[in-house]
Write a protein that holds these residues in place. Structure first.
Motif, short mmCIF file in Angstrom:
data_model
loop_
_atom_site.label_atom_id
_atom_site.label_comp_id
_atom_site.label_asym_id
_atom_site.label_seq_id
_atom_site.Cartn_x
_atom_site.Cartn_y
_atom_site.Cartn_z
N PHE A 112 -35.98 11.92 -31.35
CA PHE A 112 -35.56 11.06 -32.30
C PHE A 112 -36.40 10.16 -32.70
O PHE A 112 -36.52 9.84 -34.02
CB PHE A 112 -34.38 10.09 -31.55
N THR A 169 -31.42 0.11 -47.29
CA THR A 169 -32.50 1.18 -46.98
C THR A 169 -32.65 1.37 -45.39
O THR A 169 -33.02 2.39 -44.97
CB THR A 169 -33.81 0.77 -47.67
N PHE A 170 -32.36 0.35 -44.77
CA PHE A 170 -32.85 0.41 -43.28
C PHE A 170 -31.57 0.41 -42.46
O PHE A 170 -31.45 -0.08 -41.16
CB PHE A 170 -33.75 -0.81 -43.03
N ASN A 171 -30.48 0.43 -43.35
CA ASN A 171 -29.08 0.41 -42.72
C ASN A 171 -28.71 -1.22 -42.27
O ASN A 171 -29.64 -1.92 -42.64
CB ASN A 171 -28.92 1.02 -41.49
N ARG A 201 -26.54 -1.02 -35.91
CA ARG A 201 -27.34 0.25 -35.91
C ARG A 201 -28.38 -0.08 -36.95
O ARG A 201 -28.84 1.05 -37.52
CB ARG A 201 -26.44 1.33 -36.31
N THR A 202 -28.95 -1.13 -37.40
CA THR A 202 -30.09 -1.44 -38.22
C THR A 202 -31.17 -0.65 -37.54
O THR A 202 -31.40 -0.51 -36.35
CB THR A 202 -30.52 -2.94 -38.41
N CYS A 203 -32.01 -0.10 -38.40
CA CYS A 203 -33.25 0.67 -38.13
C CYS A 203 -34.17 -0.40 -37.15
O CYS A 203 -34.53 -1.41 -37.41
CB CYS A 203 -34.10 0.76 -39.51
N GLU A 220 -26.41 8.68 -46.00
CA GLU A 220 -26.09 8.73 -44.79
C GLU A 220 -24.64 9.30 -44.29
O GLU A 220 -23.69 9.06 -45.41
CB GLU A 220 -26.03 7.03 -44.32
N ALA A 233 -37.60 9.62 -36.49
CA ALA A 233 -37.32 8.47 -37.20
C ALA A 233 -38.53 7.89 -37.84
O ALA A 233 -38.64 7.33 -38.88
CB ALA A 233 -36.69 7.23 -36.08
N GLY A 234 -39.74 8.10 -37.17
CA GLY A 234 -40.86 7.32 -37.67
C GLY A 234 -41.85 7.98 -38.55
O GLY A 234 -42.71 7.73 -39.12
N GLY A 294 -37.15 0.25 -36.33
CA GLY A 294 -38.29 0.48 -36.87
C GLY A 294 -38.88 -0.43 -38.10
O GLY A 294 -40.01 -0.21 -38.63
N SER A 327 -42.50 -0.55 -39.55
CA SER A 327 -42.76 0.25 -41.16
C SER A 327 -43.42 -0.77 -42.16
O SER A 327 -44.22 -0.08 -42.96
CB SER A 327 -41.23 0.70 -41.67
N THR A 329 -39.82 9.33 -42.88
CA THR A 329 -39.49 7.89 -43.32
C THR A 329 -40.88 7.05 -44.07
O THR A 329 -40.79 6.75 -45.04
CB THR A 329 -38.63 6.93 -42.37
N ILE A 330 -41.72 6.84 -43.10
CA ILE A 330 -42.78 6.10 -43.63
C ILE A 330 -43.77 6.73 -44.62
O ILE A 330 -44.08 6.28 -45.66
CB ILE A 330 -43.72 5.49 -42.50
C1 HEM Z 1 -39.74 3.21 -44.11
C2 HEM Z 1 -39.53 3.39 -43.16
C3 HEM Z 1 -38.15 3.61 -42.60
C4 HEM Z 1 -36.76 3.54 -43.07
C5 HEM Z 1 -36.67 3.52 -44.49
C6 HEM Z 1 -35.94 3.87 -41.99
C7 HEM Z 1 -34.37 3.81 -42.14
C8 HEM Z 1 -33.48 3.81 -40.93
C9 HEM Z 1 -32.13 4.19 -41.17
C10 HEM Z 1 -31.31 4.24 -42.56
C11 HEM Z 1 -31.51 4.24 -40.13
C12 HEM Z 1 -29.89 4.23 -40.00
C13 HEM Z 1 -29.66 5.52 -39.24
C14 HEM Z 1 -28.23 5.86 -38.80
O1 HEM Z 1 -27.65 5.05 -38.28
O2 HEM Z 1 -27.72 6.78 -39.49
C15 HEM Z 1 -32.35 4.23 -39.06
C16 HEM Z 1 -32.36 3.80 -37.72
C17 HEM Z 1 -33.36 3.70 -36.64
N1 HEM Z 1 -34.67 3.79 -37.02
FE1 HEM Z 1 -35.70 3.64 -38.57
N2 HEM Z 1 -36.39 3.76 -40.71
C18 HEM Z 1 -37.91 3.73 -41.01
C19 HEM Z 1 -38.91 3.78 -40.01
C20 HEM Z 1 -38.69 3.79 -38.72
C21 HEM Z 1 -39.70 3.73 -37.80
C22 HEM Z 1 -41.00 3.78 -37.95
C23 HEM Z 1 -38.97 3.86 -36.46
C24 HEM Z 1 -39.75 3.79 -35.28
C25 HEM Z 1 -40.53 4.64 -34.55
C26 HEM Z 1 -37.73 3.89 -36.46
C27 HEM Z 1 -36.85 4.00 -35.72
C28 HEM Z 1 -35.29 3.80 -35.79
C29 HEM Z 1 -34.40 3.84 -34.72
C30 HEM Z 1 -34.85 3.81 -33.15
C31 HEM Z 1 -33.10 3.82 -35.17
C32 HEM Z 1 -31.94 3.67 -34.57
C33 HEM Z 1 -30.96 2.61 -34.44
C34 HEM Z 1 -29.82 2.50 -33.59
O3 HEM Z 1 -29.11 3.69 -34.17
O4 HEM Z 1 -29.55 1.84 -33.01
N3 HEM Z 1 -37.37 3.94 -38.01
N4 HEM Z 1 -33.75 3.74 -39.81
#
Ligand code: HEM
Length: 348
Positions: free
Chosen positions: A147, A286-288, A292-294, A221, A151-152, A296, A300, A155-156
């Protein structure tokens, strides 16, 4: 690349970079995709295949992909092969890490690096969780690693690709970022590459937000209700209902962003006092948003600022003439034909 003048696909470079980076962070293993020979790594390819197959499941009727999965044909067969290959890669990393930790403990050696896998296994060994080295615990670690790499990684790389395309095509944006760097980071004619200092660059932050608004790496999404519920907007939702929402469309909606919604305008993120304007995450989706906000998000921004500022300070990017820049239809907002650029070393 700059000394030979050859063109380079920046999107591919970023994908290689983020895969190495996230594997190192999560698994403590550097696949070295970014080595100068550009190796074709099977696990990186398997990941791309899985992404493509997941998108396919969104566009064909459920019955079609389920039948393909049952018959093991077409896209579903490719998914199974990639999935199996990727699982083996992750299980291999987990068992090597377990051996390494046991060896280091026996020899009373200090851990040289930090990675999430080591942290989880050590926690398990201290009896801090349910994980006991069993199949269940290995499966948990595999799922976590899978996962987080997902996620990481893309996206980046997607965020960086679109941002640097904007920099390459908007000379005033490039000039303002350089000016801000000169004002805040230049000490005795040398740039202070301190992470904390880079994080303070307001214009760079605003420009990245604006780029992520127009080009959100996760363009849509998909959610599924287990039970009936009512959305914050008041819309009732029945049980077992699929809901799609699109950060891409929301980032380009006049009622949310105003008349100039299609303009690339970092200034909309900066207050009169020169500070970053707080925009609620339900608007900048963009990050939700919500629980359940991202996780990371902050990481990022830091990573994008460090990579972008380092490249912009050292190199001038020019998109190869007539190179078509179009979004790819996928679960991640990649560029369909990559981002072909030429780079020249910048003199300061
Ligand atoms: C520009 C970069 C990023 C964007 C636009 C982004 C966007 C998102 C979005 C839209 C979600 C919600 C997904 C969902 O619930 O369906 C999410 C969840 C998540 N993201 Fe990111 N993400 C980015 C980078 C990262 C990075 C670098 C990491 C860590 C390595 C990360 C870790 C996570 C995690 C762990 C979740 C789940 C949170 C949860 O459900 O509790 N993300 N991200």
């Amino acid at each position: 690349m700059s000394s030979t003048g050859i063109e380079v696909d920046l999107q591919e470079i970023f994908q290689r970079y983020t895969f190495d980076n996230v594997c190192f962070l999560v698994l403590g293993f550097d696949p070295k995709c970014l080595s100068i020979e550009f190796p074709q790594l099977a696990h990186a390819k398997a990941f791309d295949q899985m992404e493509q197959s997941v998108f396919y499941r969104h566009v064909v009727p459920e019955i079609c992909w389920k039948l393909q999965r049952w018959l093991q044909i077409g896209e579903e067969k490719k998914l199974s092969i990639a999935w199996k290959f990727y699982d083996e890669f992750l299980y291999q990393c987990i068992s090597s890490k377990r051996e390494e930790i046991t060896r280091n403990k026996a020899q009373k050696m200090e851990e040289a690096n930090f990675d999430l896998l080591t942290a989880c296994i050590e926690l398990e060994q201290e009896g801090g969780g349910e994980m006991d080295g069993s199949t269940k615990s290995n499966k948990f670690l595999r799922d976590m690693a899978f996962f987080l790499i997902g996620a990481g990684r893309d996206t980046i790389s997607s965020g960086l690709t679109w941002f640097l395309w904007l920099v390459a095509t908007h000379p005033s944006l490039e000039a303002k970022i350089l000016q801000e760097m000169r004002e805040h980071l230049l000490v005795n004619n040398e740039i202070n590459w301190d992470m904390k200092e880079i994080s303070k660059l307001v214009y760079l932050h605003a420009a990245i937000c604006e780029s992520l608004r127009l080009f959100p790496p996760i363009p849509f999404e998909h959610l599924y209700s287990i039970d009936s519920d009512v959305l914050p907007s008041g819309h009732p939702i029945g049980p077992h209902t699929k809901i799609l929402y699109s950060p891409y469309a929301m980032g380009r909606t006049e009622s949310i962003w105003g008349k100039d919604f299609l303009e690339f305008k970092p200034e909309r993120w900066i207050s009169e006092k020169g500070k970053i304007v707080h925009v609620p995450s339900y608007k900048f989706i963009t990050f939700n948003a919500g629980p359940r906000t991202c996780l990371g998000k902050d990481m990022s921004f830091i990573q994008m600022k460090i990579v972008a500022s380092t490249i912009i300070w050292n190199y001038c990017l020019r998109v190869v003439e007539a190179h078509p820049v179009l979004p790819k239809i996928s679960i991640v907002l990649h560029m369909r034909h990559g981002l072909k650029v030429r780079v020249t070393k910048r003199d300061h």
